[in-house]
Design a protein around this motif. Structure first.
Motif, PDB file in Angstrom:
ATOM      1  N   LYS A  58     -20.666 -12.032  28.150  1.00 26.32           N
ATOM      2  CA  LYS A  58     -19.726 -11.140  27.456  1.00 26.32           C
ATOM      3  C   LYS A  58     -20.430  -9.893  26.904  1.00 26.32           C
ATOM      4  O   LYS A  58     -19.999  -8.771  27.153  1.00 26.32           O
ATOM      5  CB  LYS A  58     -19.024 -11.889  26.306  1.00 26.32           C
ATOM      6  CG  LYS A  58     -18.280 -13.144  26.745  1.00 26.32           C
ATOM      7  CD  LYS A  58     -17.600 -13.839  25.584  1.00 26.32           C
ATOM      8  CE  LYS A  58     -18.527 -14.375  24.514  1.00 26.32           C
ATOM      9  NZ  LYS A  58     -19.504 -15.399  24.969  1.00 26.32           N
ATOM     10  N   THR A  59     -21.507 -10.132  26.163  1.00 26.16           N
ATOM     11  CA  THR A  59     -22.209  -8.994  25.553  1.00 26.16           C
ATOM     12  C   THR A  59     -22.779  -8.069  26.627  1.00 26.16           C
ATOM     13  O   THR A  59     -22.683  -6.844  26.518  1.00 26.16           O
ATOM     14  CB  THR A  59     -23.346  -9.521  24.636  1.00 26.16           C
ATOM     15  OG1 THR A  59     -22.741 -10.257  23.571  1.00 26.16           O
ATOM     16  CG2 THR A  59     -24.166  -8.384  24.061  1.00 26.16           C
ATOM     17  N   THR A  60     -23.342  -8.657  27.654  1.00 25.85           N
ATOM     18  CA  THR A  60     -23.941  -7.838  28.709  1.00 25.85           C
ATOM     19  C   THR A  60     -22.874  -7.018  29.419  1.00 25.85           C
ATOM     20  O   THR A  60     -23.101  -5.856  29.756  1.00 25.85           O
ATOM     21  CB  THR A  60     -24.690  -8.749  29.703  1.00 25.85           C
ATOM     22  OG1 THR A  60     -25.393  -9.736  28.961  1.00 25.85           O
ATOM     23  CG2 THR A  60     -25.668  -7.970  30.529  1.00 25.85           C
ATOM     24  N   ILE A 133     -16.178  -5.112  18.966  1.00 20.45           N
ATOM     25  CA  ILE A 133     -16.595  -5.985  17.875  1.00 20.45           C
ATOM     26  C   ILE A 133     -16.975  -7.308  18.523  1.00 20.45           C
ATOM     27  O   ILE A 133     -16.128  -8.088  18.953  1.00 20.45           O
ATOM     28  CB  ILE A 133     -15.469  -6.134  16.839  1.00 20.45           C
ATOM     29  CG1 ILE A 133     -15.125  -4.719  16.346  1.00 20.45           C
ATOM     30  CG2 ILE A 133     -15.915  -7.042  15.693  1.00 20.45           C
ATOM     31  CD1 ILE A 133     -14.159  -4.649  15.235  1.00 20.45           C
ATOM     32  N   ASP A 134     -18.287  -7.470  18.663  1.00 18.44           N
ATOM     33  CA  ASP A 134     -18.826  -8.589  19.442  1.00 18.44           C
ATOM     34  C   ASP A 134     -19.031  -9.806  18.539  1.00 18.44           C
ATOM     35  O   ASP A 134     -19.316  -9.655  17.347  1.00 18.44           O
ATOM     36  CB  ASP A 134     -20.168  -8.142  20.043  1.00 18.44           C
ATOM     37  CG  ASP A 134     -20.611  -9.032  21.195  1.00 18.44           C
ATOM     38  OD1 ASP A 134     -19.912 -10.021  21.505  1.00 18.44           O
ATOM     39  OD2 ASP A 134     -21.671  -8.737  21.790  1.00 18.44           O
ATOM     40  N   ASP A 135     -18.876 -10.989  19.107  1.00 15.97           N
ATOM     41  CA  ASP A 135     -19.064 -12.236  18.344  1.00 15.97           C
ATOM     42  C   ASP A 135     -18.177 -12.270  17.101  1.00 15.97           C
ATOM     43  O   ASP A 135     -18.633 -12.557  15.992  1.00 15.97           O
ATOM     44  CB  ASP A 135     -20.536 -12.383  17.902  1.00 15.97           C
ATOM     45  CG  ASP A 135     -21.371 -13.007  19.008  1.00 15.97           C
ATOM     46  OD1 ASP A 135     -20.872 -13.921  19.672  1.00 15.97           O
ATOM     47  OD2 ASP A 135     -22.515 -12.568  19.197  1.00 15.97           O
ATOM     48  N   ALA A 136     -16.909 -11.984  17.294  1.00 18.04           N
ATOM     49  CA  ALA A 136     -16.009 -11.780  16.162  1.00 18.04           C
ATOM     50  C   ALA A 136     -15.370 -13.074  15.621  1.00 18.04           C
ATOM     51  O   ALA A 136     -14.590 -13.013  14.669  1.00 18.04           O
ATOM     52  CB  ALA A 136     -14.908 -10.786  16.559  1.00 18.04           C
TER      53      ALA A 136
HETATM   54 MG   LIG Z   1     -22.804 -12.163  23.104  1.00 22.06          MG
END
Ligand SMILES: [Mg+2]
Ligand SMILES: Nc1ncnc2c1ncn2[C@@H]1O[C@H](COP(=O)(O)OP(=O)(O)OP(=O)(O)O)[C@@H](O)[C@H]1O
Length: 379
Positions: A58-60, A133-136
């Protein structure tokens, strides 16, 4: 210098390295780019939500997409990713976002004020702001979706959309539990990041191996072994896969070797993850024929530690060892695969696994299993 990794190669397997290619995330990238494009170009935006277990990219994907948007709309769009495990209150996350444009005094401004100052600044500069907004998960759970409410409400006061949030969570449950006045305003696409399968994990490894490992520094069997175990035991988590290769490579270098073989993968797995894997090997009936067969198989594997699949050759050798060691005429060579299959299905200890139709020596180091079997068997 190491003999497995190229110069700087260990970094290629660390979390700090962003890969050039993201195999099996092409669809998610395209969907997200299209959503943002529609938002920026035709003013039709519904907040997308990316969701998937840890290590599913997801983050990548966000980093890639924000880079694409940044390049494509240079000068009129700004991008940012906020890590909501660090900026774990709405106030902190919004401040972090705003600080790219306006000075935020340490105290004294409400979130609403910060947001409207940010909005005014964007308006004056004729800028649009795309941010993730990552890891929310925790942020949404703890403050009951406050940040989503703030971000959607501010838009209603202006006639043109300037903020384009993207929400990233591991699990949709906290979002689904929010009151409908919040969820109804989200309404965007939900983009799933499913756990990676073995074949996908192999594709993910290609770039890293090319860039990070010397020619011939890892065997095909080691790759098979690592990707199988990550799919089955570690939830298809790409981060764990890269970590296991890194651990195995370091182990080989510590021992003065120059090639990662499947036994090194098993040892890295065992050392790093044994608390999360199935419990230790228990031998319930040491006189049982199947343990003698297993012992003979593991004796062969012990001598050929790169073996991952148990092929005819291994079975033939194990059969010879069985006959000479036990001197009992109770085994047909043809029965060995069935006995192993039986163990693969019923034992659940992951000594023997069925990988794409082939019998394989899964996550336990063969040297360890061989030793345990030898100590327990009643010859
Ligand atoms: Mg991540
Ligand atoms: N499709 C892929 N291709 C190449 N590398 C990948 C891919 N997916 C994930 N990775 C790598 O796996 C690691 C974990 O990925 P990432 O951090 O994006 O996962 P995540 O879904 O954000 O996990 P978390 O929920 O824990 O934040 C990173 O090092 C990333 O580079």
């Amino acid at each position: 210098m190491g003999r497995v990794f190229k110069e700087g190669g260990e970094h290629i397997f660390s979390t700090g390295y962003v890969p050039d290619e993201l195999p099996h995330r092409e669809e998610q990238i395209k969907q997200l780019v299209d959503i943002i494009r529609d938002g920026l170009e035709v003013d039709a935006y519904h907040v997308p939500i990316l969701y998937g277990e840890t290590g599913t990219g997801k983050t990548t994907t966000i980093i890639h997409v924000l880079n694409i948007i940044d390049r494509r709309y240079k000068g009129r769009v700004q991008v940012k990713r906020v890590n909501a495990t660090i900026k774990n209150r709405s106030y902190l996350a919004i401040t972090d976002l705003a600080e790219k444009f306006i000075p935020v005094p340490p105290r004294g401004l409400s979130i609403e004020e910060i947001l409207s100052r940010l909005y005014d600044k964007l308006d004056i500069q004729d800028m649009q702001y795309v941010f993730a907004i990552d890891d929310a998960d925790e942020l949404i759970r703890r403050e009951k979706g406050k940040i989503l409410e703030l971000l959607t409400r501010i838009e209603e006061n202006y006639d043109r959309r300037l903020l384009f949030p993207i929400i990233v969570v591991r699990n949709l449950k906290y979002i689904d539990a929010l009151p409908s006045h919040i969820t109804s305003k989200l309404g965007g696409l939900r983009i799933a990041f499913p756990p990676y399968k073995k074949r996908e994990l192999k594709d993910i490894l290609k770039e890293r191996i090319e860039k990070g490992i010397r020619d011939g520094g890892i065997t095909q069997n080691a790759i098979e072994c690592a990707t199988y175990n990550v799919e089955k035991l570690l939830g298809g988590n790409a981060r764990e896969l890269l970590n296991i290769i890194l651990m195995a490579g370091k182990l080989v270098e510590r021992r003065g070797g120059d090639k990662i073989e499947s036994e090194h993968i098993r040892q890295a797995l065992y050392e790093s993850y044994s608390s999360r894997l199935s419990s230790g090997l228990t031998i319930k009936k040491p006189r049982d024929k199947k343990y003698r067969v297993l012992w003979a198989i593991y004796k062969v594997l012990h001598e050929e530690q790169d073996k991952y699949y148990i092929d005819d050759e291994i079975i033939q050798e194990a059969f010879e060892i069985y006959k000479t060691t036990f001197q009992i005429e109770d085994l047909n060579k043809e029965d060995i695969p069935d006995i192993l299959l039986d163990m693969a299905i019923y034992e659940k200890q992951n000594l023997i696994a069925l990988d794409e139709g082939r019998l394989a020596a899964a996550h336990y180091p063969v040297s360890l299993v061989f030793q345990i079997l030898t100590n327990n068997l009643f010859f």
